[in-house]
Design a protein around this motif. Structure first.
Motif: not given
Length: 224
Positions: A48, A79, A82, A120, A123, A204, A207
């Motif tokens: 990732a 990710a 996406k 994500e 996951r 995270t 992201y």
């Protein structure tokens, strides 16, 4: 004549009662399961982070975002891709045929990326509950096996009416093996649960930071 006892791990396991053996087997399975989760998460998180670095380079390269979106296609793999695709897809859907924008485009873009981030995040965190469960319960399961083993040892002492250390030691050793296996499963589970949870939060957070930056870029285009 006293019987000589072996004190190898296998010998202790073989002499244990059915209940204690079941506890030991359960703890060994839990330990193997935890290590499988740990290895899988290390591989997943490394992948990732690598995907995020590659995408960031492409995103900030200065090329048009529409061109990057067309290159990624309808089935993004990473990710970050996406999340970007979710925002770009909603961006394109928010344009009317006459070139104008449908009202509330910014909110829909934010929600689309938030949904992608949520998926994500789920996951990334999948499997960590196994570590948390084993870390909190394994010591008590091992203690249960120890209590049963010590109880059986005292029963054997009462039956033989002999408190000689040679009689007591094998049963106590077998009982304590269950506690040792419980700790062997719990300690790595707790340590790596904390580490992997922190790693998942950092990924995270990356992201979310990207989504905020991307939303800001699109907002500037909307205002212009």
């Amino acid at each position: 004549m006293e019987v000589a006892h072996e004190f190898t791990m296998w010998a202790l396991f073989a002499r244990a009662t059915i209940t204690v053996k079941f506890v030991m087997i359960m703890l060994i399975i839990a330990s193997v399961w935890c290590w499988a989760v740990i290895v899988d998460k290390f591989i997943q998180y490394r992948k990732a982070r690598a995907e995020a670095r590659v995408f960031d380079e492409a995103f900030w390269s200065g090329n048009p975002l529409d061109e990057l979106f067309d290159k990624i296609g309808a089935n993004p793999k990473g990710a970050s891709e996406k999340i970007f695709a979710a925002g770009m897809l909603e961006w394109r859907r928010s344009h009317r045929q006459d070139g104008g924008l449908i009202a509330g485009a910014t909110a829909r873009i934010d929600r689309g990326m938030d949904v992608a981030i949520g998926k994500e995040t789920e996951r990334l965190q999948r499997g960590l509950t196994v570590l948390a469960t084993v870390g909190s319960s394994a010591p008590f399961i091992g203690l249960f096996g120890t209590v049963i083993g010590i109880m059986n040892s005292f029963i054997e002492i009462a039956e033989q009416q002999n408190t000689n250390l040679a009689v007591v030691a094998p049963g106590i050793a077998e009982a304590l093996l269950a506690t040792g296996l419980g700790l062997m499963a719990a300690i790595p589970a707790v340590i790596y649960y904390n580490k992997l949870s922190a790693d998942a939060d950092r990924i995270t957070g990356g992201y979310e930071a990207f989504a905020d930056e991307f939303a800001t870029i699109l907002s500037r285009q909307l205002d212009s």
